[in-house]
Design an enzyme around this catalytic site. Structure first.
Site, short mmCIF file in Angstrom:
data_model
loop_
_atom_site.label_atom_id
_atom_site.label_comp_id
_atom_site.label_asym_id
_atom_site.label_seq_id
_atom_site.Cartn_x
_atom_site.Cartn_y
_atom_site.Cartn_z
N THR A 199 -1.37 5.80 -4.13
CA THR A 199 -0.37 6.11 -3.27
C THR A 199 0.76 6.96 -3.50
O THR A 199 0.30 7.28 -5.07
CB THR A 199 -0.04 4.61 -4.16
OG1 THR A 199 -0.16 4.36 -5.29
CG2 THR A 199 -0.24 2.81 -3.54
N TYR B 128 7.36 2.78 -18.85
CA TYR B 128 6.56 1.69 -17.84
C TYR B 128 5.63 1.35 -19.04
O TYR B 128 5.01 -0.13 -18.12
CB TYR B 128 5.57 2.74 -16.88
CG TYR B 128 4.67 2.01 -16.17
CD1 TYR B 128 5.59 2.14 -14.72
CD2 TYR B 128 3.51 2.88 -15.97
CE1 TYR B 128 4.42 1.08 -13.78
CE2 TYR B 128 2.42 2.07 -14.65
CZ TYR B 128 3.32 1.58 -13.87
OH TYR B 128 2.38 0.56 -12.94
N ASP C 79 18.55 -2.60 -3.62
CA ASP C 79 18.54 -1.70 -4.63
C ASP C 79 18.29 -2.32 -6.13
O ASP C 79 19.04 -2.49 -6.64
CB ASP C 79 20.05 -0.54 -4.84
CG ASP C 79 18.98 0.32 -5.52
OD1 ASP C 79 17.60 0.49 -6.07
OD2 ASP C 79 19.68 1.44 -5.80
N LYS D 290 5.13 -2.78 -17.87
CA LYS D 290 3.79 -3.89 -17.42
C LYS D 290 3.30 -4.84 -18.69
O LYS D 290 2.64 -5.69 -18.20
CB LYS D 290 2.92 -2.91 -17.05
CG LYS D 290 3.62 -2.29 -15.76
CD LYS D 290 3.71 -2.40 -14.50
CE LYS D 290 4.41 -2.04 -12.89
NZ LYS D 290 4.04 -3.38 -12.14
N ASP E 115 23.89 -9.18 -3.97
CA ASP E 115 22.21 -8.73 -3.66
C ASP E 115 20.76 -10.13 -3.79
O ASP E 115 20.48 -10.37 -2.86
CB ASP E 115 21.12 -7.79 -3.45
CG ASP E 115 21.63 -6.12 -3.71
OD1 ASP E 115 22.85 -6.01 -2.39
OD2 ASP E 115 22.10 -5.56 -4.43
N VAL F 256 6.53 -13.90 0.98
CA VAL F 256 8.16 -12.66 0.48
C VAL F 256 7.60 -11.67 -0.18
O VAL F 256 7.03 -11.86 -1.20
CB VAL F 256 9.28 -13.41 -0.62
CG1 VAL F 256 10.07 -12.49 -1.19
CG2 VAL F 256 9.49 -14.82 0.02
N ASN G 150 6.25 -7.06 -5.62
CA ASN G 150 5.06 -5.67 -5.51
C ASN G 150 6.31 -4.49 -6.89
O ASN G 150 5.66 -3.57 -7.05
CB ASN G 150 4.78 -5.61 -5.05
CG ASN G 150 4.14 -3.91 -4.38
OD1 ASN G 150 2.86 -3.50 -4.65
ND2 ASN G 150 4.68 -3.37 -3.49
N VAL H 213 -5.03 3.40 -7.53
CA VAL H 213 -4.41 3.24 -5.99
C VAL H 213 -4.46 4.63 -5.32
O VAL H 213 -3.14 5.12 -5.59
CB VAL H 213 -4.29 1.46 -5.81
CG1 VAL H 213 -4.45 1.59 -4.58
CG2 VAL H 213 -4.97 1.07 -6.27
#
Length: 331
Positions: free
Chosen positions: A242, A207, A113, A211, A121, A56, A140, A240
């Protein structure tokens, strides 16, 4: 020597011994780092299930999530793709099934979402994975700030979305998938961390905090599940190339998603640069060397490092605001 006249010989010998012990510890630590990065292989992913076992992947439509899905499919895992945009999921599912048609790789998709945090969901996700032999979960899904921003100026919606997606989304998905792994006595829970959570990061405070939360949660979960056959690992990364990082050029310290994911999957169970954190890995060598150097020289949470981090993100913010101003004039 002057010290010979001030300190007894025994004290000097003791201090020299302590110094030698500290230096030896650093040398051993560095050798362990190099072995982990360049010599020792990670755990065989077949440990978590034979060919046809499911993986998954959340946040699967772009960047690292997409690459995890592709590379796990390449290794023989069927893939459950979970992300917000259904069209992107359908495209990726078709790409995987076409690319690995000879291996009979199956895919399932769920568009949801994570910012909405809707019970229905998660009920759909549970219904989708119930009965599947899920061997790997890749947490992720994540969101950062659109640009570096002082906390007191952070839009409430952005602040809420970051916490809801990064924290609640990860926890709720894991709570759905992990019980089956424990029952089958095998599984791997990979959660994407960030240097932003390891290093206090001004102008990305929300953020960074989200994390850091995942770091503590994942390590705690690893301790809880020890001995069950389910491995838990938080994967630390610096930048990275992205969409989230908005960086396009690779360098020694900035890999592309393909390189980063390939390294991560090859080094499962190896700490890399994260020597001082249980159930944690910094697998990419450029990131790992940076982490080791900081931890063994300047430290992580000191004011100098925090100030340098602030300066870097202030510069990014200034450039982003100037670009937005130029774009507005062109419109």
């Amino acid at each position: 020597m002057v010290l010979d006249t001030i300190l007894p010989k025994a004290v000097l010998t003791g201090l020299a011994g302590i110094g030698a012990f500290i230096v030896a510890g650093k040398v051993i630590s560095y050798i362990q780092l190099l072995l982990s990065l360049f010599v020792l292989s990670g755990k065989n992913l077949r440990t978590y299930g034979k060919k046809g076992t499911w993986a998954v992947v959340t946040g699967a439509s772009d960047g690292l999530g997409k690459e995890y899905a592709i590379q796990l499919a390449q290794k023989g895992f069927n893939i459950v793709l979970v992300s917000r945009t259904e069209s992107k999921l359908q495209t990726l599912a078709s790409e995987i099934q076409t690319k690995y048609a000879g291996s009979n790789i199956q895919t399932k998709i769920l568009a949801m979402d994570f910012a909405a945090n809707r019970d229905e969901d998660y009920a759909k996700l549970k219904a989708l994975v119930d009965g599947l032999d899920v061997g790997i979960l890749v947490n992720n899904v994540g969101q950062s700030h659109s640009i570096p921003v002082p906390f007191i100026q952070t839009p409430k919606e952005e602040m809420r979305d970051i916490i809801t997606i990064n924290c609640m989304g990860t926890l709720r998905v894991t709570q759905i998938v992990a019980p089956g792994m424990v029952q089958r006595k095998r599984g791997l829970i990979l959660t994407m961390g960030s240097f932003g959570g390891w290093l206090p990061t001004p102008l990305l405070a929300t953020y960074s905090g989200s994390k850091a939360f995942l770091q503590q949660w994942s390590t705690s979960l690893g301790g809880e599940l020890k001995g069950t056959g389910v491995d838990v690992e938080l994967v630390l990364s610096y930048l990275v190339t992205t969409a989230m990082s908005k960086i396009r050029r690779t360098s020694m310290f900035i890999p592309n998603p393909r390189t980063f994911v390939k390294t991560t999957l090859a080094k499962v169970g190896r700490s890399g640069g994260a020597q001082k954190m249980a159930y944690t890995s910094t697998p990419f060598w450029g990131h790992a060397l940076m982490q080791w150097w900081l931890e063994n020289t300047l430290g992580v949470g000191g004011s100098f490092v925090v100030d340098q981090n602030k300066g870097m993100h202030q510069s990014i913010r200034t450039r982003a605001l100037k670009k937005a101003e130029r774009d507005a004039k062109k419109a």
